[in-house]
Design an enzyme around this catalytic site. Structure first.
Site, short mmCIF file in Angstrom:
data_model
loop_
_atom_site.label_atom_id
_atom_site.label_comp_id
_atom_site.label_asym_id
_atom_site.label_seq_id
_atom_site.Cartn_x
_atom_site.Cartn_y
_atom_site.Cartn_z
N ARG A 88 82.28 8.99 40.05
CA ARG A 88 81.76 8.17 41.09
C ARG A 88 81.18 6.50 40.84
O ARG A 88 80.20 6.14 41.17
CB ARG A 88 80.45 9.00 41.98
CG ARG A 88 80.89 10.34 42.18
CD ARG A 88 81.67 10.40 43.61
NE ARG A 88 82.01 11.69 43.86
CZ ARG A 88 83.29 12.31 43.36
NH1 ARG A 88 84.19 11.69 42.79
NH2 ARG A 88 83.38 13.58 43.91
N SER A 142 76.24 13.17 50.46
CA SER A 142 75.61 13.66 49.32
C SER A 142 74.99 12.68 48.71
O SER A 142 75.49 11.60 48.56
CB SER A 142 76.65 14.15 48.42
OG SER A 142 77.45 15.32 48.98
N GLU A 200 73.71 8.49 44.91
CA GLU A 200 75.21 7.85 45.09
C GLU A 200 74.80 6.59 45.88
O GLU A 200 75.65 5.66 45.86
CB GLU A 200 75.85 8.84 45.98
CG GLU A 200 76.41 10.08 44.92
CD GLU A 200 77.55 10.62 45.69
OE1 GLU A 200 78.15 9.88 46.15
OE2 GLU A 200 77.90 11.82 45.29
#
Length: 345
Positions: free
Chosen positions: A167, A239, A335
């Site tokens: 990520r 998320s 994130e």
């Protein structure tokens, strides 16, 4: 192709972020053609900051975004060539990611089906190095074209140049330098299904000995819709936390203390912990803090309950982080990008 655009103007950004946060930009321009990016670089130099906004699905916007906001809305998908056993497909950065995956699947260009229904744009996909259900973007990545705002020149970047990690990518490490214009994907001609992920193995659509890419696409969409709230119904950014990766020794210690710990082994010997499980075990699933809350079916998803602002979302995220760190000694990392300077999403 055009290299100009209307003068910047104030813009309400409330409809430009999936959290549904009320936000306003002091100056806003829409980019419909990649040829406008050199002109954008010149314009941005006259502002204190530049924020490049794509689908708004991975951002936390403040009430006011100072500086210049550029909304990337370029479009276009094309098949380039077949080489080295792969089909090369290119998409403009402004294309909706899920629509792009659906288009490829419909064309029989298989390989992206596990990444269906991920919110955001094609241009954001390498920035975040998205992944789901056993497939990572870097597994299907061929290269990209970007504009370097510092050097004022076009660049081609392969996977090594993008510095992909979990990520993460070079674009996060150097915010404000690059604007991704288009991305190329390598889709295997000798396609094989990737269904090792437990949710896929259990899905009735995939009971066939060799499921099709379309069946996987439909199953992934169904699973995600059952687990994740629709931003059109309740504001969220998908998320919110990354799954933390810990060394084997730390995993062994945690597993001894918490036998139910959910984790996945990594090729380098480390373990990826399920952040949703950690948050759930701390009692946050379905719980609210002020105007923000944690979704009742997926503890990784923070939601805008009723008129939340950025401060509400971040206060909830900080409270969750503290509880997880106190109980498990694990630090959660968000994130979404918290806007406040030279950032892109």
């Amino acid at each position: 192709m055009t290299s100009s655009f209307p003068p910047p103007a104030p813009q309400n950004l409330s409809a430009f972020n999936t959290f549904g946060l009320v936000s306003h930009a002091d100056a806003f321009v829409r980019i419909d053609d990649a040829a406008q990016l050199p002109a954008l670089a010149s314009l941005a130099a006259t502002y204190p900051s530049l924020f490049v906004l794509g689908g708004g699905s991975n951002v936390v916007l403040p009430a006011r975004v100072a500086g210049l906001v550029a909304h990337l809305a370029t479009r276009g998908i094309r098949r380039l060539q077949d080489k080295e056993g792969c089909r090369i497909v290119e998409a403009a950065a402004g294309e909706n990611w899920h629509d792009f995956v659906a288009f490829c699947t419909g064309q029989g260009w298989d390989g992206l089906e596990n990444l269906a229904l991920i919110p955001g744009t094609v241009g954001a996909s390498p920035v975040q190095n998205i992944g789901a259900y056993g497939v990572e973007l870097m597994d299907r990545f061929d290269g990209l074209t970007a504009y370097d705002l510092q050097a004022r020149q076009w660049v081609e970047m392969d996977a090594a140049a993008c510095r992909f990690a979990y990520r993460d990518s070079r674009f996060k490490a150097e915010p404000g330098r690059w604007i991704v214009a288009s991305v190329r994907f390598r889709l295997p001609l000798a396609w094989q299904p990737v269904i090792d992920y437990p949710d896929l193995q259990r899905h009735p659509r995939l009971a066939a000995s060799t499921p099709t890419a379309r069946a996987i696409f439909d199953a992934v969409c169904e699973i995600r819709r059952n687990k994740l709230p629709d931003p059109a119904v309740i504001g969220n950014a998908g998320s919110f936390f990354k799954n933390p990766v810990v060394p084997a020794r730390q995993y062994d210690e945690l597993k001894a203390l918490f036998p139910g710990l959910v984790a996945y082994p990594q090729p380098d010997g480390s373990w990826k912990l399920a952040a949703g499980w950690l948050i759930d075990q701390c009692g946050w699933k379905g719980r609210d803090l002020g105007r923000a809350g944690v979704h009742a079916r997926q503890a990784l998803v923070l939601v805008n309950r009723c008129g939340a602002d950025a401060a509400d979302i971040l206060a909830l995220a900080d409270a969750i982080r503290k509880d997880v760190a106190l109980r498990y000694g694990v630090q959660l990392e968000a994130e979404p990008i918290v806007v406040g300077g030279f950032r892109s999403a």
